[in-house]
Design a protein around this motif. Structure first.
Motif, PDB file in Angstrom:
ATOM      1  N   ASP A 348       0.364   2.930  -0.164  1.00 42.71           N
ATOM      2  CA  ASP A 348       0.425   3.082   1.363  1.00 42.71           C
ATOM      3  C   ASP A 348       1.583   2.141   2.026  1.00 42.71           C
ATOM      4  O   ASP A 348       1.973   1.109   1.444  1.00 42.71           O
ATOM      5  N   TYR A 351      -0.535  -1.328   3.579  1.00 40.79           N
ATOM      6  CA  TYR A 351      -1.066  -2.237   2.677  1.00 40.79           C
ATOM      7  C   TYR A 351      -0.373  -3.185   1.687  1.00 40.79           C
ATOM      8  O   TYR A 351       0.637  -2.726   1.265  1.00 40.79           O
ATOM      9  N   ARG A 370       6.468   4.830  -0.534  1.00 43.37           N
ATOM     10  CA  ARG A 370       5.358   4.563   0.496  1.00 43.37           C
ATOM     11  C   ARG A 370       5.382   5.546   1.393  1.00 43.37           C
ATOM     12  O   ARG A 370       6.160   5.854   1.810  1.00 43.37           O
ATOM     13  N   PRO A 372       1.985   6.666   4.373  1.00 43.78           N
ATOM     14  CA  PRO A 372       0.509   6.469   4.889  1.00 43.78           C
ATOM     15  C   PRO A 372      -0.588   7.080   4.256  1.00 43.78           C
ATOM     16  O   PRO A 372      -0.566   8.079   3.864  1.00 43.78           O
ATOM     17  N   LEU A 373      -1.269   6.208   3.508  1.00 46.97           N
ATOM     18  CA  LEU A 373      -2.424   6.690   2.822  1.00 46.97           C
ATOM     19  C   LEU A 373      -3.886   6.066   3.186  1.00 46.97           C
ATOM     20  O   LEU A 373      -4.961   6.561   2.713  1.00 46.97           O
ATOM     21  N   ILE A 374      -3.662   5.120   4.326  1.00 50.18           N
ATOM     22  CA  ILE A 374      -4.960   4.570   4.711  1.00 50.18           C
ATOM     23  C   ILE A 374      -5.192   4.813   6.205  1.00 50.18           C
ATOM     24  O   ILE A 374      -4.153   4.729   7.007  1.00 50.18           O
ATOM     25  N   TYR A 381      -8.774   4.434   0.861  1.00 45.90           N
ATOM     26  CA  TYR A 381      -7.638   5.358   0.652  1.00 45.90           C
ATOM     27  C   TYR A 381      -8.400   6.814   1.606  1.00 45.90           C
ATOM     28  O   TYR A 381      -9.351   7.067   1.389  1.00 45.90           O
TER      29      TYR A 381
END
Length: 394
Positions: A348, A351, A370, A372-374, A381
């Motif tokens: 992310d 994070y 990297r 956006p995953l969150i 996630y």
């Protein structure tokens, strides 16, 4: 004669064109293979089937806790809980009767009831008279009744049914009714629920996990390793192996079947997903032939690490986890140089994963990506963002 080559291309992360293409035609989606253990990947799997119907899920059959433990002790059976939950996650939710099957497979018998009450409920299910099974259409209903009847007939009178998963009891009956092999029953239920993906155990064998700790102690059994059903381990894990039984230290191993080998070598993308680092992820890489097959595959390999605390990691840094993952894959065949064990570390963009040594990763030929995953503040996630990111690799 054919040869394997690596083809490089410019990558966009996430890639909206590729994601849209797969979502439009999931029947022609890529073969993304997950080395997956417990329930950590189930939510991602439910979203993933919207983009491809060809994902491959190799799950560990080595769990030894919960209701699976009682079935394993009773029948010397591989753990079936993860198989059952992943099949349900991948089931085609548009199929007639699917919600009812899902409800049945995920239902657990009461934890506090008397044994006589629990046995009566099981008899109702076998007879097709329980409300959970009455609404399921044939032939699915008849098959479920048949497998439950096998389990009912084979368990001892004092078998503890408290909190037992009905889905696990069904899978156990199928195992006992098919020459003690899991593959036929997994295939059967995959067809019945029209699973939009392929689910298999890494090994169709009843083995357990063993670990040696940094303080010299040894611990047998997944349920004693995870730190979730028992106290956390008194010392970090030094190494892990497959063990025969839970009573004595008897290291053992088995070769994976040809269909597993072909699935690993033929995957368009291999993902090492979140989950308990040793008992879910590394455990899946231990059987003979797994590491060799991974390194026979020229396509991308991606590691999506855990968020938050994993009791098994005991302060193990992300850099050390990357090293141990690669070492475990290479240990299967260290003398032969093939393709990579790991190519990408997917993180992310905000994070804090701890210290990350980009130069050290580059020396291992691992690239950090990297994105956006969150999306929430609970630091979990987002299933759809993860799916889109993974699909951008292929």
């Amino acid at each position: 004669m054919t040869s394997s080559l690596r083809v490089w291309r410019r990558m966009v992360m996430p890639d909206p064109v590729r994601v849209h293409r797969y979502q439009s035609l999931p029947e022609q989606g890529p073969k993304v293979l997950f080395f997956s253990g417990g329930s950590a990947l189930n939510k991602i799997s439910r979203v993933f089937k919207e983009y491809t119907h060809h994902s491959i899920h190799l799950v560990t059959p080595f769990d030894s806790g919960g209701s699976s433990a009682r079935l394993r002790a009773e029948f010397d059976i591989p753990a079936v809980g993860d198989l059952r939950s992943r099949l349900m996650a991948l089931a085609d939710e548009t199929v007639m009767g699917q919600p009812e099957v899902y409800n049945l497979f995920t239902h657990r018998l009461p934890q506090q009831a008397e044994l006589s009450v629990l046995r009566a409920q099981l008899q109702q299910l076998v007879a097709g008279e329980h409300s959970l099974i009455e609404c399921i259409p044939n032939p699915m209903k008849a098959l479920i009744q048949m497998h439950l009847a096998v389990t009912q007939a084979r368990i001892h009178e004092d078998f503890d049914l408290r909190g037992a998963s009905i889905g696990n009891l069904i899978m156990a009956g199928g195992y006992l009714n098919n020459q003690q092999q899991l593959d036929p029953i997994v295939f059967l239920f995959s067809r019945l629920v029209k699973a939009l993906g392929d689910v298999k155990t890494t090994l169709d064998a009843s083995l357990h996990l063993g670990v040696e700790l940094e303080n010299g102690e040894t611990v047998l059994g997944q349920h004693n390793i995870t730190g979730k059903e028992t106290h956390s381990l008194p010392s970090p894990i030094k190494r892990i192996w497959l063990n025969k039984g839970l009573r004595h230290i008897v290291p053992t191993n088995r070769y994976i079947a040809d269909d597993r080998k072909d699935a690993i070598e033929g995957a368009d993308l291999i993902c090492y997903p979140p989950g308990s680092f040793y008992s879910s992820l590394l455990a899946n890489l231990l059987p003979e032939g797994v590491g060799r097959s991974i390194r026979q595959n020229a396509n991308p390999k991606v590691y999506l690490p855990n968020l938050g605390e994993d009791p098994e990691q005991q302060g193990l840094s992300l850099m050390e986890r990357v090293k141990r993952l690669i070492e475990t894959v290479r240990a299967d065949d260290p003398s032969v140089e093939h393709f990579s064990a790991l190519d990408y570390l997917l993180l992310d963009d905000k994070y804090d994963y701890g210290d990350i040594d980009i130069a050290a990763l580059a020396a291992m030929n691992v690239t950090v990506i990297r994105t956006p995953l969150i999306t929430d503040k609970q630091y979990k996630y987002d299933e759809r963002l993860v799916a889109k990111a993974l699909l951008s690799f292929v």
